[in-house]
Design a protein around this motif. Structure first.
Motif, mmCIF file in Angstrom:
data_model
loop_
_atom_site.group_PDB
_atom_site.id
_atom_site.type_symbol
_atom_site.label_atom_id
_atom_site.label_comp_id
_atom_site.label_asym_id
_atom_site.label_seq_id
_atom_site.Cartn_x
_atom_site.Cartn_y
_atom_site.Cartn_z
ATOM 1 N N THR A 55 34.972 132.605 -40.426
ATOM 2 C CA THR A 55 36.331 132.481 -40.922
ATOM 3 C C THR A 55 36.254 131.880 -42.313
ATOM 4 N N LEU A 56 36.900 132.520 -43.268
ATOM 5 C CA LEU A 56 36.910 132.016 -44.637
ATOM 6 C C LEU A 56 38.114 131.092 -44.813
ATOM 7 N N LEU A 57 37.864 129.940 -45.400
ATOM 8 C CA LEU A 57 38.893 128.918 -45.559
ATOM 9 C C LEU A 57 39.320 128.802 -47.014
ATOM 10 N N ASP A 58 40.510 128.285 -47.242
ATOM 11 C CA ASP A 58 41.018 128.046 -48.594
ATOM 12 C C ASP A 58 40.512 126.684 -49.060
ATOM 13 N N PRO A 59 39.584 126.658 -50.023
ATOM 14 C CA PRO A 59 39.007 125.378 -50.450
ATOM 15 C C PRO A 59 40.019 124.431 -51.089
ATOM 16 N N VAL A 60 41.024 124.957 -51.754
ATOM 17 C CA VAL A 60 42.020 124.105 -52.407
ATOM 18 C C VAL A 60 42.801 123.314 -51.360
ATOM 19 N N GLY A 65 38.611 121.915 -54.504
ATOM 20 C CA GLY A 65 39.038 122.872 -55.518
ATOM 21 C C GLY A 65 38.110 123.057 -56.698
ATOM 22 N N LEU A 66 37.045 122.273 -56.799
ATOM 23 C CA LEU A 66 36.157 122.372 -57.951
ATOM 24 C C LEU A 66 34.819 122.995 -57.548
ATOM 25 N N THR A 67 34.504 124.129 -58.161
ATOM 26 C CA THR A 67 33.202 124.759 -57.951
ATOM 27 C C THR A 67 32.285 124.338 -59.084
ATOM 28 N N ILE A 109 22.122 125.681 -58.019
ATOM 29 C CA ILE A 109 22.868 125.232 -56.843
ATOM 30 C C ILE A 109 24.346 125.531 -57.068
ATOM 31 N N ARG A 110 24.992 126.091 -56.051
ATOM 32 C CA ARG A 110 26.446 126.302 -56.080
ATOM 33 C C ARG A 110 27.054 125.352 -55.061
ATOM 34 N N SER A 133 13.602 116.728 -62.769
ATOM 35 C CA SER A 133 13.334 116.498 -64.187
ATOM 36 C C SER A 133 14.606 116.571 -65.018
ATOM 37 N N ASP A 134 15.458 117.569 -64.725
ATOM 38 C CA ASP A 134 16.663 117.767 -65.513
ATOM 39 C C ASP A 134 17.719 118.426 -64.642
ATOM 40 N N VAL A 135 18.926 117.921 -64.721
ATOM 41 C CA VAL A 135 20.051 118.503 -64.001
ATOM 42 C C VAL A 135 21.191 118.656 -64.994
ATOM 43 N N SER A 136 21.704 119.862 -65.119
ATOM 44 C CA SER A 136 22.919 120.060 -65.904
ATOM 45 C C SER A 136 23.895 120.809 -65.013
ATOM 46 N N ALA A 137 25.164 120.695 -65.342
ATOM 47 C CA ALA A 137 26.181 121.289 -64.485
ATOM 48 C C ALA A 137 27.189 122.066 -65.307
ATOM 49 N N SER A 138 27.674 123.137 -64.714
ATOM 50 C CA SER A 138 28.772 123.916 -65.280
ATOM 51 C C SER A 138 29.868 123.973 -64.226
ATOM 52 N N PHE A 139 31.106 123.780 -64.671
ATOM 53 C CA PHE A 139 32.239 123.729 -63.758
ATOM 54 C C PHE A 139 33.096 124.967 -63.939
ATOM 55 N N VAL A 140 33.513 125.561 -62.848
ATOM 56 C CA VAL A 140 34.306 126.782 -62.890
ATOM 57 C C VAL A 140 35.737 126.436 -63.277
ATOM 58 N N MET A 141 36.206 127.070 -64.339
ATOM 59 C CA MET A 141 37.588 126.874 -64.788
ATOM 60 C C MET A 141 38.532 127.867 -64.109
#
Length: 156
Positions: A55-60, A65-67, A109-110, A133-141
């Motif tokens: 079953t797919l749920l609404d994350p919001v 709400g932030l991917t 990682i998602r 060693s290094d972690v950077s992140a991108s946030f879905v707008m």
């Protein structure tokens, strides 16, 4: 299970859209009886082609709400490090996908979190469990397309 035919593909397409669809409704769409649909679905489940029904749920609505996509680089590539990394990420329910990558990036990682503070909590928990060693992140707008459906009915 050997190769699948067009009817199997139509069944799979329908089940990906609505796994709770009744066998009667499914049979009407693909042109089979209820029992014939059940036998085909059972064969696809037994072969592992159908791995599970979810079953797919609404994350919001669940305050997730932030991917975030976390780009991971590491200097450690030994089997024991990979085992610890796998165990750490598997045990964090916010992490939805972990991928070993080619190129400059080692892992992607998602994850789904509530907000930036929740992301920071996830980040801190991950680096406590395994050295990175290094972690950077991108946030879905904006999510332009997000699906779990595989293209079983190919339009070429």
């Amino acid at each position: 299970m050997g190769s699948i035919d067009d009817i199997d593909r139509r069944i799979l397409a329908e089940l990906q859209r609505d796994a709770g669809k009744s066998l009667e409704s499914l049979g009407e769409v693909v042109g089979l009886s209820r029992n014939a649909c059940w036998r085909r679905i059972k064969a696809m489940e037994d072969s592992g082609l159908i791995r599970s029904r979810v079953t797919l749920l609404d994350p919001v609505q669940l305050n997730l709400g932030l991917t975030v996509f976390m780009q991971i680089r590491t200097n450690a590539h030994a089997p024991d490090w990979l085992n610890a990394f796998s165990k750490a990420t598997m045990g964090m329910p916010e992490i939805l996908g972990v991928y070993r990558m080619t190129g400059d990036l080692d892992y992607l990682i998602r994850a789904r979190v509530a907000d930036m503070a929740d992301y920071d909590r996830l980040y801190q928990a991950l680096i406590r469990k395994v050295p990175l060693s290094d972690v950077s992140a991108s946030f879905v707008m904006e999510e332009i397309k997000e699906t779990t459906e595989l293209p079983v009915l190919r339009r070429i």
